[in-house]
Design a protein around this motif. Sequence first.
Motif, PDB file in Angstrom:
ATOM      1  N   CYS A  36       5.844  77.515  65.767  1.00 50.81           N
ATOM      2  CA  CYS A  36       4.908  78.215  64.880  1.00 50.81           C
ATOM      3  C   CYS A  36       4.130  77.181  64.075  1.00 50.81           C
ATOM      4  O   CYS A  36       4.695  76.213  63.570  1.00 50.81           O
ATOM      5  N   CYS A  49       5.680  77.573  60.232  1.00 43.62           N
ATOM      6  CA  CYS A  49       7.078  77.277  59.870  1.00 43.62           C
ATOM      7  C   CYS A  49       7.791  76.430  60.921  1.00 43.62           C
ATOM      8  O   CYS A  49       8.951  76.077  60.726  1.00 43.62           O
ATOM      9  N   CYS A  91       3.946  82.873  63.814  1.00 41.31           N
ATOM     10  CA  CYS A  91       4.724  84.099  63.693  1.00 41.31           C
ATOM     11  C   CYS A  91       3.919  85.090  62.853  1.00 41.31           C
ATOM     12  O   CYS A  91       3.067  84.702  62.056  1.00 41.31           O
ATOM     13  N   CYS A 138       6.837  84.787  55.856  1.00 40.09           N
ATOM     14  CA  CYS A 138       7.247  84.424  57.210  1.00 40.09           C
ATOM     15  C   CYS A 138       8.565  85.135  57.509  1.00 40.09           C
ATOM     16  O   CYS A 138       9.499  85.075  56.714  1.00 40.09           O
TER      17      CYS A 138
END
Length: 155
Positions: A62, A65, A110, A118
């Motif tokens: 991602c 993150c 995401c 998140c």
Amino acid sequence: MKIHILQIPDEGLFLEGDEPADLINWPDFTPSGPVRYRVEATYRGGNLLVRGQLRLEGTVPCARCLHPLPVSVEVADFTALVEQPEGECVDLTEQVREDILLALPAYVRCELDASQRCPITGQQWGDLAGERPASIQSDVWSALDKLGKREKEKD
Ligand SMILES: [Zn+2]
């Protein structure tokens, strides 16, 4: 993907199979299975034409993150034309590799929940953090606004 020209009948040959995914060597992509292909090979007038689909599953981190997210890479219109190939075996591995690299997603993230968190790390992301296209756009608009003001000041 190796094609044996002498095995191709006049009406063409349907080929289906796997290639080891280690031919896709890309820092941000981790394959989770082989490269699967379904192609049709025709050999006419001394030219080899191979058309069909390629598929590969894997993960990409991602962009926010860095958690690995599953992606499915699909080349729906793989086409390779080899004019007057030498020898009876043509290796299309390089063409397969290039087409899959081009089909890899460039920017994977995401999905944030309703409060812009998140789902994996729980970190909260504001409207501007991680939303680079939006901030570029607002920069463009503020630059245009300044230009507009300058134009007005001249009048
Ligand atoms: Zn994320």
